[in-house]
Design an enzyme around this catalytic site. Structure first.
Site, PDB file in Angstrom:
ATOM      1  N   HIS A 197       9.341  -4.678  -6.440  1.00 45.97           N
ATOM      2  CA  HIS A 197       9.186  -3.230  -6.240  1.00 45.97           C
ATOM      3  C   HIS A 197       9.247  -2.519  -7.595  1.00 45.97           C
ATOM      4  O   HIS A 197       9.966  -2.954  -8.498  1.00 45.97           O
ATOM      5  CB  HIS A 197      10.285  -2.708  -5.311  1.00 45.97           C
ATOM      6  CG  HIS A 197      10.053  -1.291  -4.906  1.00 45.97           C
ATOM      7  ND1 HIS A 197      10.427  -0.232  -5.699  1.00 45.97           N
ATOM      8  CD2 HIS A 197       9.441  -0.759  -3.815  1.00 45.97           C
ATOM      9  CE1 HIS A 197      10.061   0.896  -5.099  1.00 45.97           C
ATOM     10  NE2 HIS A 197       9.465   0.604  -3.956  1.00 45.97           N
ATOM     11  N   GLU A 248       0.970  -0.888  -4.016  1.00 45.12           N
ATOM     12  CA  GLU A 248       1.787   0.321  -4.121  1.00 45.12           C
ATOM     13  C   GLU A 248       1.586   0.944  -5.502  1.00 45.12           C
ATOM     14  O   GLU A 248       2.309   0.617  -6.453  1.00 45.12           O
ATOM     15  CB  GLU A 248       3.258  -0.026  -3.875  1.00 45.12           C
ATOM     16  CG  GLU A 248       4.101   1.213  -3.691  1.00 45.12           C
ATOM     17  CD  GLU A 248       5.466   0.929  -3.084  1.00 45.12           C
ATOM     18  OE1 GLU A 248       5.733   1.446  -2.011  1.00 45.12           O
ATOM     19  OE2 GLU A 248       6.257   0.205  -3.700  1.00 45.12           O
TER      20      GLU A 248
HETATM   21  P1  PGA Z   1       7.920   6.404  -0.621  1.00 45.80           P
HETATM   22  O1  PGA Z   1       8.544   5.027  -1.121  1.00 45.80           O
HETATM   23  O2  PGA Z   1       7.341   6.159   0.751  1.00 45.80           O
HETATM   24  O3  PGA Z   1       9.072   7.371  -0.598  1.00 45.80           O
HETATM   25  O4  PGA Z   1       6.870   6.775  -1.599  1.00 45.80           O
HETATM   26  C1  PGA Z   1       7.822   3.854  -0.996  1.00 45.80           C
HETATM   27  C2  PGA Z   1       8.476   2.781  -1.821  1.00 45.80           C
HETATM   28  O5  PGA Z   1       8.950   3.081  -2.932  1.00 45.80           O
HETATM   29  O6  PGA Z   1       8.542   1.632  -1.391  1.00 45.80           O
END
Ligand code: PGA
Length: 258
Positions: A97, A169
């Site tokens: 992450h 992401e």
């Molecule tokens: P968010 O977080 O939905 O608040 O953008 C997602 C993440 O960091 O996994």
């Protein structure tokens, strides 16, 4: 292949009373909705994994960890290994992450080692990759995605790859309240195609429909249709809105019904 909705609870839910309130409300919200085939993975901090496992008795609910250490055992003060997370009740684990990369300087090589250890312990790794704002601005987004994919998945074979989940992401889209800071469904789909290309090139064409590729980055009940359905993703990694059971269940319903 069931779609997946993952709650990245991050460093939230302080005590058991809060956990109980969260579960009561989560159960109510999920019971109200028609959700048939989606898998829901709740990833709380380590200290809550065991108690989440006891509570998460709803159909298709699983518990995951938010990280593991890149060694299996030994003198690593403060760390938690893959077998420990698994024995506490985690069936999934979020790896790589951007919070981990940013605050703990995690490298792709370490994420790669964690993937191997997670699989060895019987957990499904959910591996986060995505370009940051600088890479995006300088037109180096694709390069960053390929670099991370190559680094993270270099030590596994096709059978292991099949058991992993890739989460696209984009770092610049995480936890933003500004809708202009979200990728369009086309941009998300383009990233999915890049990931698929990487899988075909490195693990063979047979695997391409078997590896789940999900989207994360400010997913909300308001944008789940565009960010996760229109972009043909296999699910979502949800941060902030996973703490709000009404919204989280709505996201799951939107993706399940698609
Ligand atoms: P968010 O977080 O939905 O608040 O953008 C997602 C993440 O960091 O996994």
């Amino acid at each position: 292949m069931n779609k997946l909705v993952v709650a990245n609870i991050k460093m939230n839910i302080i005590n058991l009373a809060e956990r109980e309130r969260y579960f009561e409300s989560l159960k109510e919200e999920f019971k109200k909705r028609k959700i048939s085939s989606i898998e829901v993975v709740l990833c709380p901090p380590f200290v809550h994994i065991e108690s989440f496992k006891k509570c998460a008795k709803l159909k298709n609910f699983y518990v995951g960890a938010q990280n593991i250490f890149h060694e299996e055992k030994g003198p690593f003060t403060g760390e938690v290994s893959a077998p420990m997370a698994k024995s506490a009740g985690a069936d999934y684990v979020i790896l790589g992450h951007s919070d981990r990369r940013k605050y703990f300087h995690e490298t792709d090589e370490q994420v790669g080692r964690k993937i191997v250890l997670a699989l060895k312990s019987g957990m499904t790794p959910i591996v986060c990759i995505g370009e940051n704002a600088v890479e995006k601005k300088s037109g180096k987004g694709e390069e960053a995605i390929f670099r991370q994919l190559k680094g993270c998945f270099r030590d596994i074979n096709a059978a292991q790859m099949e058991k992993t989940v890739v989460c696209y992401e984009p770092v610049w889209a995480i936890s933003t309240n500004n809708p202009d800071h979200l990728p369009t469904s086309n941009e998300i789909m383009t990233a999915k195609l890049l990931i698929k290309k990487f899988i075909v090139d490195n693990f063979g064409a047979k695997l391409v429909e078997k590896v789940r590729i999900i989207y994360g980055g400010s997913v909300s009940s308001a944008n789940a249709e565009e960010s996760c359905v229109d972009s043909a993703m296999d699910g979502a990694l949800v941060g902030k809105e996973s703490l709000a059971p009404f919204q989280f269940a709505k996201i799951a319903e939107t993706i399940d019904n698609s």
